[in-house]
Design a protein around this motif. Structure first.
Motif, mmCIF file in Angstrom:
data_model
loop_
_atom_site.group_PDB
_atom_site.id
_atom_site.type_symbol
_atom_site.label_atom_id
_atom_site.label_comp_id
_atom_site.label_asym_id
_atom_site.label_seq_id
_atom_site.Cartn_x
_atom_site.Cartn_y
_atom_site.Cartn_z
ATOM 1 N N MET A 83 0.822 -1.196 0.000
ATOM 2 C CA MET A 83 0.000 0.000 0.000
ATOM 3 C C MET A 83 0.862 1.255 0.000
ATOM 4 S SD MET A 83 -2.739 1.669 2.613
ATOM 5 C CE MET A 83 -1.308 2.166 3.524
ATOM 6 N N GLU A 84 0.307 2.307 -0.550
ATOM 7 C CA GLU A 84 1.017 3.578 -0.586
ATOM 8 C C GLU A 84 0.059 4.674 -0.125
ATOM 9 O OE1 GLU A 84 3.345 6.114 -3.875
ATOM 10 O OE2 GLU A 84 2.941 4.040 -4.458
ATOM 11 N N VAL A 85 0.581 5.636 0.627
ATOM 12 C CA VAL A 85 -0.223 6.791 1.024
ATOM 13 C C VAL A 85 0.407 8.027 0.408
ATOM 14 C CG1 VAL A 85 -1.245 8.078 2.940
ATOM 15 C CG2 VAL A 85 -0.638 5.667 3.256
ATOM 16 N N VAL A 86 -0.365 8.751 -0.414
ATOM 17 C CA VAL A 86 0.150 9.960 -1.050
ATOM 18 C C VAL A 86 -0.492 11.174 -0.380
ATOM 19 C CG1 VAL A 86 0.406 11.226 -3.212
ATOM 20 C CG2 VAL A 86 0.391 8.723 -3.229
ATOM 21 N N GLU A 87 0.362 12.064 0.129
ATOM 22 C CA GLU A 87 -0.143 13.211 0.882
ATOM 23 C C GLU A 87 -0.089 14.491 0.048
ATOM 24 O OE1 GLU A 87 2.078 13.909 4.471
ATOM 25 O OE2 GLU A 87 0.960 15.736 4.917
ATOM 26 N N LYS A 88 -1.186 15.235 0.070
ATOM 27 C CA LYS A 88 -1.232 16.535 -0.615
ATOM 28 C C LYS A 88 -1.881 17.539 0.311
ATOM 29 C CE LYS A 88 -3.196 15.103 -4.515
ATOM 30 N NZ LYS A 88 -3.986 15.135 -5.753
ATOM 31 N N LYS A 89 -1.521 18.810 0.137
ATOM 32 C CA LYS A 89 -2.186 19.865 0.917
ATOM 33 C C LYS A 89 -2.868 20.811 -0.040
ATOM 34 C CE LYS A 89 -1.111 19.661 5.371
ATOM 35 N NZ LYS A 89 -0.933 20.164 6.659
ATOM 36 N N GLN A 90 -4.081 21.204 0.302
ATOM 37 C CA GLN A 90 -4.814 22.148 -0.527
ATOM 38 C C GLN A 90 -5.665 23.009 0.387
ATOM 39 O OE1 GLN A 90 -6.395 19.981 -3.966
ATOM 40 N NE2 GLN A 90 -7.835 21.652 -4.295
ATOM 41 N N ASN A 91 -5.450 24.303 0.364
ATOM 42 C CA ASN A 91 -6.191 25.262 1.211
ATOM 43 C C ASN A 91 -6.260 24.825 2.678
ATOM 44 O OD1 ASN A 91 -6.714 26.503 -1.257
ATOM 45 N ND2 ASN A 91 -8.731 25.511 -1.455
ATOM 46 N N GLY A 92 -5.148 24.345 3.188
ATOM 47 C CA GLY A 92 -5.106 23.942 4.596
ATOM 48 C C GLY A 92 -5.722 22.580 4.892
ATOM 49 N N ILE A 93 -6.261 21.944 3.866
ATOM 50 C CA ILE A 93 -6.840 20.609 4.046
ATOM 51 C C ILE A 93 -5.806 19.578 3.586
ATOM 52 C CG2 ILE A 93 -8.737 19.057 3.345
ATOM 53 C CD1 ILE A 93 -9.764 21.568 4.781
ATOM 54 N N CYS A 94 -5.693 18.511 4.340
ATOM 55 C CA CYS A 94 -4.748 17.467 3.953
ATOM 56 C C CYS A 94 -5.488 16.346 3.222
ATOM 57 C CB CYS A 94 -4.066 16.929 5.198
ATOM 58 S SG CYS A 94 -2.959 15.595 4.810
ATOM 59 N N ILE A 95 -5.005 16.015 2.038
ATOM 60 C CA ILE A 95 -5.626 14.937 1.263
ATOM 61 C C ILE A 95 -4.691 13.729 1.286
ATOM 62 C CG2 ILE A 95 -6.594 14.259 -0.983
ATOM 63 C CD1 ILE A 95 -6.691 17.363 -1.594
ATOM 64 N N LEU A 96 -5.195 12.616 1.820
ATOM 65 C CA LEU A 96 -4.401 11.385 1.841
ATOM 66 C C LEU A 96 -4.981 10.421 0.807
ATOM 67 C CD1 LEU A 96 -3.993 10.836 5.699
ATOM 68 C CD2 LEU A 96 -2.317 11.809 4.120
ATOM 69 N N GLY A 97 -4.219 10.173 -0.236
ATOM 70 C CA GLY A 97 -4.664 9.238 -1.274
ATOM 71 C C GLY A 97 -4.135 7.853 -0.962
#
Lengths: 141, 110
Positions: B1-15
């Motif tokens: 499994m892989e977790v990809v982290e992104k930030k957008q407008n202070g929200i954290c997106i974990l794919g």
């Protein structure tokens, strides 16, 4: 080649889950099972297997868990046999899936999912062994 | 499994990519708790590329959402495959998390 029966002996270790998963996948693909049915079977087997290794043994010794996968007419049949403490998953308490988040617990959720996904489950205690036979209808939908 | 982290407008997106099972859940747990400890109040978990989840994965999500609630934060789940959503329904988890169809819709929940 289409095997009618696959037998595995797995150690009581989470690392064996990938062996179990790939065996189920191969068996399921040979039978032409849909990805949804295969998912429900894989999830149920993970829940039952991880339960045995988490709660079945009081010592740190290596134990072997026997898994036999077969099929009969429209049913996939999986038999799990272990020498852990007596445990009948059918008698496990049902989790409360309605209560508010603060009181929500994860215990027995795996068994709850398994009961929903499988069509038949039979538990027997033979000598010092737990034998659980689960069946799942594999009719193409 | 892989977790990809992104930030957008202070929200954290974990794919999430691959399988969230008994073996891989500890890795996801570590990641999501790092994000929460960093003070992130809004977390989106993107299920688009997730093929498998078991109760081990549900356990991490429950633990994380309880933790975030304490600081008035929340978790929104999105882009789930139909058979994975069924697991959430059977587990009674659909009442614990907003589940929406895309990352864009998830952003609107904050």
């Amino acid at each position: 080649m289409r095997a009618d029966r696959v037998s595995l002996e797995l150690k009581n270790s989470l690392s064996e889950l990938s062996t179990l998963g790939s065996s189920l996948e191969q068996f399921g693909e040979a039978l032409g099972l849909s990805s949804k049915i295969l998912f429900e079977i894989s999830l149920s087997m993970e829940e039952l297997f991880s339960n045995i290794i988490s709660y079945g043994y009081a010592d740190n010794a290596v134990h072997w868990i026997k898994v036999a996968i077969s099929h009969e007419d429209e049913m996939l049949i999986i038999r799990l046999e272990d020498d852990g403490i007596p445990f009948d998953p059918l008698k496990a308490e049902e989790p409360d899936c309605e209560c508010p988040i603060e009181q929500r617990k994860i215990g027995n959720l795996g068994i709850h999912l398994t009961k929903k996904f499988m069509d038949d489950m039979v538990y027997e205690r033979q000598g010092n062994r737990n034998i659980l036979t689960v069946k799942k209808k594999i009719t193409a939908t | 499994m892989e977790v990809v982290e992104k930030k957008q407008n202070g929200i954290c997106i974990l794919g999430l990519l691959g399988r969230l099972d008994s073996n891989t859940s500890p890795e996801f747990e570590k990641k999501i708790f790092e994000v929460i400890e960093d003070g992130t109040k809004g977390v989106i978990v993107d299920f688009e590329s997730l093929d498998y989840i078991s109760s081990a994965g549900l356990r991490v999500l429950l633990k994380a959402t309880k933790e975030l609630k304490r600081s008035d934060g929340k978790i929104v789940l999105c882009s789930m495959k139909e058979y994975i959503k069924e697991v959430f329904e059977i587990a009674g988890f659909v009442s614990l998390f907003p589940i929406v169809s895309s990352v864009g819709d998830a952003m609107e929940q904050f």
